[in-house]
Write a protein that holds these residues in place. Sequence first.
Motif, PDB file in Angstrom:
ATOM      1  N   ARG A 115      -4.531  -2.264  -4.977  1.00 53.91           N
ATOM      2  CA  ARG A 115      -4.303  -0.839  -5.258  1.00 53.91           C
ATOM      3  C   ARG A 115      -5.075   0.561  -4.513  1.00 53.91           C
ATOM      4  O   ARG A 115      -3.525   1.251  -3.897  1.00 53.91           O
ATOM      5  N   GLN A 116      -5.596   0.509  -3.503  1.00 52.46           N
ATOM      6  CA  GLN A 116      -5.324   1.711  -2.350  1.00 52.46           C
ATOM      7  C   GLN A 116      -5.060   1.128  -1.513  1.00 52.46           C
ATOM      8  O   GLN A 116      -4.050   2.557  -0.760  1.00 52.46           O
ATOM      9  N   ILE A 117      -4.697  -0.195  -1.335  1.00 55.24           N
ATOM     10  CA  ILE A 117      -3.693   0.037   0.197  1.00 55.24           C
ATOM     11  C   ILE A 117      -2.121   0.546  -0.219  1.00 55.24           C
ATOM     12  O   ILE A 117      -1.120   0.637   0.573  1.00 55.24           O
ATOM     13  N   GLN A 118      -2.019  -0.342  -1.654  1.00 57.89           N
ATOM     14  CA  GLN A 118      -0.641   0.080  -2.039  1.00 57.89           C
ATOM     15  C   GLN A 118      -0.757   1.437  -2.325  1.00 57.89           C
ATOM     16  O   GLN A 118       1.015   1.907  -1.843  1.00 57.89           O
ATOM     17  N   ILE A 119      -1.088   2.323  -2.274  1.00 55.82           N
ATOM     18  CA  ILE A 119      -1.112   3.981  -2.588  1.00 55.82           C
ATOM     19  C   ILE A 119      -0.763   4.013  -0.224  1.00 55.82           C
ATOM     20  O   ILE A 119      -0.052   5.266  -0.992  1.00 55.82           O
ATOM     21  N   LYS A 120      -2.044   3.577   0.290  1.00 54.87           N
ATOM     22  CA  LYS A 120      -1.786   4.674   1.270  1.00 54.87           C
ATOM     23  C   LYS A 120       0.062   3.683   2.085  1.00 54.87           C
ATOM     24  O   LYS A 120       0.147   4.595   2.385  1.00 54.87           O
ATOM     25  N   ALA A 121       0.094   2.571   1.301  1.00 57.01           N
ATOM     26  CA  ALA A 121       1.543   2.040   2.295  1.00 57.01           C
ATOM     27  C   ALA A 121       2.748   3.408   1.614  1.00 57.01           C
ATOM     28  O   ALA A 121       3.614   3.421   2.428  1.00 57.01           O
ATOM     29  N   MET A 122       2.622   3.205   0.309  1.00 59.76           N
ATOM     30  CA  MET A 122       3.162   4.637  -0.578  1.00 59.76           C
ATOM     31  C   MET A 122       3.214   5.873   0.159  1.00 59.76           C
ATOM     32  O   MET A 122       4.924   6.094  -0.240  1.00 59.76           O
ATOM     33  N   GLN A 123       2.415   6.009   0.395  1.00 57.65           N
ATOM     34  CA  GLN A 123       1.997   7.436   1.197  1.00 57.65           C
ATOM     35  C   GLN A 123       3.323   7.764   2.049  1.00 57.65           C
ATOM     36  O   GLN A 123       4.037   8.306   2.904  1.00 57.65           O
ATOM     37  N   LYS A 124       3.027   7.004   3.194  1.00 57.02           N
ATOM     38  CA  LYS A 124       3.579   6.570   4.255  1.00 57.02           C
ATOM     39  C   LYS A 124       4.936   6.253   3.896  1.00 57.02           C
ATOM     40  O   LYS A 124       6.016   7.155   4.692  1.00 57.02           O
ATOM     41  N   ILE A 125       5.159   5.583   3.337  1.00 56.06           N
ATOM     42  CA  ILE A 125       6.623   5.662   2.733  1.00 56.06           C
ATOM     43  C   ILE A 125       7.562   6.686   2.429  1.00 56.06           C
ATOM     44  O   ILE A 125       8.625   7.387   3.035  1.00 56.06           O
ATOM     45  N   LYS A 126       6.636   7.671   1.741  1.00 56.58           N
ATOM     46  CA  LYS A 126       7.163   8.743   1.123  1.00 56.58           C
ATOM     47  C   LYS A 126       7.205  10.064   2.554  1.00 56.58           C
ATOM     48  O   LYS A 126       8.321  10.765   2.489  1.00 56.58           O
ATOM     49  N   ASP A 127       6.576   9.708   2.850  1.00 53.24           N
ATOM     50  CA  ASP A 127       6.151  10.733   4.325  1.00 53.24           C
ATOM     51  C   ASP A 127       7.128  10.292   4.922  1.00 53.24           C
ATOM     52  O   ASP A 127       8.234  11.159   5.846  1.00 53.24           O
ATOM     53  N   CYS A 128       7.568   9.045   5.106  1.00 54.60           N
ATOM     54  CA  CYS A 128       9.367   8.445   6.385  1.00 54.60           C
ATOM     55  C   CYS A 128       9.773   9.037   5.741  1.00 54.60           C
ATOM     56  O   CYS A 128      10.880   9.892   6.222  1.00 54.60           O
ATOM     57  N   ILE A 129      10.199   9.222   4.611  1.00 48.96           N
ATOM     58  CA  ILE A 129      11.559  10.085   3.386  1.00 48.96           C
ATOM     59  C   ILE A 129      12.266  11.079   3.847  1.00 48.96           C
ATOM     60  O   ILE A 129      12.562  11.516   4.336  1.00 48.96           O
ATOM     61  N   GLU A 130      10.120  11.763   3.120  1.00 50.62           N
ATOM     62  CA  GLU A 130      10.562  13.263   3.912  1.00 50.62           C
ATOM     63  C   GLU A 130      10.778  13.659   4.936  1.00 50.62           C
ATOM     64  O   GLU A 130      12.366  14.628   5.410  1.00 50.62           O
ATOM     65  N   GLY A 131      10.907  12.706   5.646  1.00 48.98           N
ATOM     66  CA  GLY A 131      10.630  13.784   7.510  1.00 48.98           C
ATOM     67  C   GLY A 131      12.320  13.295   7.723  1.00 48.98           C
ATOM     68  O   GLY A 131      12.908  14.017   8.368  1.00 48.98           O
ATOM     69  N   GLN A 132      12.955  12.062   6.985  1.00 49.02           N
ATOM     70  CA  GLN A 132      14.382  11.512   7.263  1.00 49.02           C
ATOM     71  C   GLN A 132      15.474  12.520   6.623  1.00 49.02           C
ATOM     72  O   GLN A 132      16.308  13.301   7.310  1.00 49.02           O
ATOM     73  N   LEU A 133      14.814  13.200   5.319  1.00 51.71           N
ATOM     74  CA  LEU A 133      15.323  14.375   4.862  1.00 51.71           C
ATOM     75  C   LEU A 133      15.330  15.644   5.707  1.00 51.71           C
ATOM     76  O   LEU A 133      16.395  16.344   5.601  1.00 51.71           O
ATOM     77  N   LYS A 134      14.417  15.781   6.153  1.00 56.15           N
ATOM     78  CA  LYS A 134      14.490  17.800   7.076  1.00 56.15           C
ATOM     79  C   LYS A 134      14.999  17.026   7.571  1.00 56.15           C
ATOM     80  O   LYS A 134      15.690  17.968   8.319  1.00 56.15           O
ATOM     81  N   HIS A 135      15.495  16.267   8.537  1.00 54.47           N
ATOM     82  CA  HIS A 135      16.353  16.288   9.562  1.00 54.47           C
ATOM     83  C   HIS A 135      18.041  15.310   9.716  1.00 54.47           C
ATOM     84  O   HIS A 135      18.816  15.207  10.418  1.00 54.47           O
ATOM     85  N   THR A 136      18.231  15.648   8.354  1.00 60.13           N
ATOM     86  CA  THR A 136      19.802  15.426   7.691  1.00 60.13           C
ATOM     87  C   THR A 136      20.291  16.577   6.736  1.00 60.13           C
ATOM     88  O   THR A 136      19.553  16.739   6.430  1.00 60.13           O
ATOM     89  N   PRO A 137      21.714  16.394   7.646  1.00 55.89           N
ATOM     90  CA  PRO A 137      21.862  18.031   7.346  1.00 55.89           C
ATOM     91  C   PRO A 137      22.520  17.798   6.043  1.00 55.89           C
ATOM     92  O   PRO A 137      22.858  16.904   5.846  1.00 55.89           O
ATOM     93  N   PHE A 138      22.535  19.144   5.259  1.00 53.39           N
ATOM     94  CA  PHE A 138      23.846  19.275   4.403  1.00 53.39           C
ATOM     95  C   PHE A 138      24.225  19.410   4.135  1.00 53.39           C
ATOM     96  O   PHE A 138      25.093  20.032   4.966  1.00 53.39           O
ATOM     97  N   GLU A 139      26.189  18.165   3.739  1.00 49.93           N
ATOM     98  CA  GLU A 139      27.008  18.662   3.477  1.00 49.93           C
ATOM     99  C   GLU A 139      27.346  20.042   2.978  1.00 49.93           C
ATOM    100  O   GLU A 139      26.751  20.391   1.982  1.00 49.93           O
ATOM    101  N   GLU A 140      28.216  20.383   3.689  1.00 52.15           N
ATOM    102  CA  GLU A 140      28.843  22.209   2.381  1.00 52.15           C
ATOM    103  C   GLU A 140      29.329  21.235   1.626  1.00 52.15           C
ATOM    104  O   GLU A 140      30.178  20.746   1.795  1.00 52.15           O
TER     105      GLU A 140
END
Length: 331
Positions: free
Chosen positions: A306-331
């Motif tokens: 459970r602990q390793i899963q939480i850490k891994a999912m947090q990494k995935i969330k952070d990665c997706i957040e970073g991708q969203l920040k660098h993805t321009p919104f379409e007009e």
Amino acid sequence: MPDRIANLTAGKIGIDDALDRQRLRKGRLTRLERVEVEHILRQDPMQYMDAEAFHEADAEQALFASSRLVPMPNCDWYHPAMEALGDTRRREKMTTPVLTARQERSLFLQFNYARFQTAVLQERLRDASYSPREARELIFWHSMVDILRDMIVRYNLALVLAMARHVSASRLDYADMISRGNEVLLHAIAKFDIERGFKFSTYACRSILKAFGRMGEKDTRRRALFPVTFDTEMEKPDPSAEPVDLDLQDYVATIRDVWQRNDADLSDIERDIVNYRFALDEDGPERGMTLTEVGRMVGYTKERVRQIQIKAMQKIKDCIEGQLKHTPFEE
């Protein structure tokens, strides 16, 4: 120095005796002593909580003469992971001697006086030549700061565990709470002024609980960014065959892409556990496994999975957040 420190912490000699022996040492500085002095002088000036007693002519005599350090407590019981697992047998042994008000006051005054002396010597020796006696005195007081801080920390480790149990119903990771609580404990020790008449536990408890509160707020904001996500507390995945919302499908697909490319820089065990839990490999099983089943696969306990899963999912969330920040919104 190691022999003096061992004798001090064991209560075999007084602080004044150890300092006198340090001052009476003859001869030039050794290479290690010179390196240590230069390292101390390059550091920022030592911060301390001032007290009128430090500026008295006989301050050192009054604070340290014929005194011995409070005995160093035994902290073999300190196993936060055992606490997280709720081992009541282990918890019964988790006892630490409690300082009396007099001992606590004496310990904090000695700690801040050691910091005071270190700061004075840093200022005096930083841009001037120094004698072997002055250099060894600087080394001694700097070492005393570490010894006394470590002693205060050991007497208050149980405080962090108690505060973590106080908020254990939250969804915060227990190990993260202990880590943050210990950081706050060190900061509280550095900022606590014993001259104000308060108990240290009163001061530290408020700081630790505030830190846990901020952790909870941050965790809530993170969860708000991902309202539809895997519930890391669920024992079994939902086998329901009901139609899945398109947004959820997109989100799961995004997680699968991140996992397959390992954009989140997961370790091998993290990738395996996430895959076993949520069946991300298209060529693998169609349904995810329970924590217990994954534990049998990787050889870990259910709690560790459970602990390793939480850490891994947090990494995935952070990665997706970073991708969203660098993805321009379409007009």
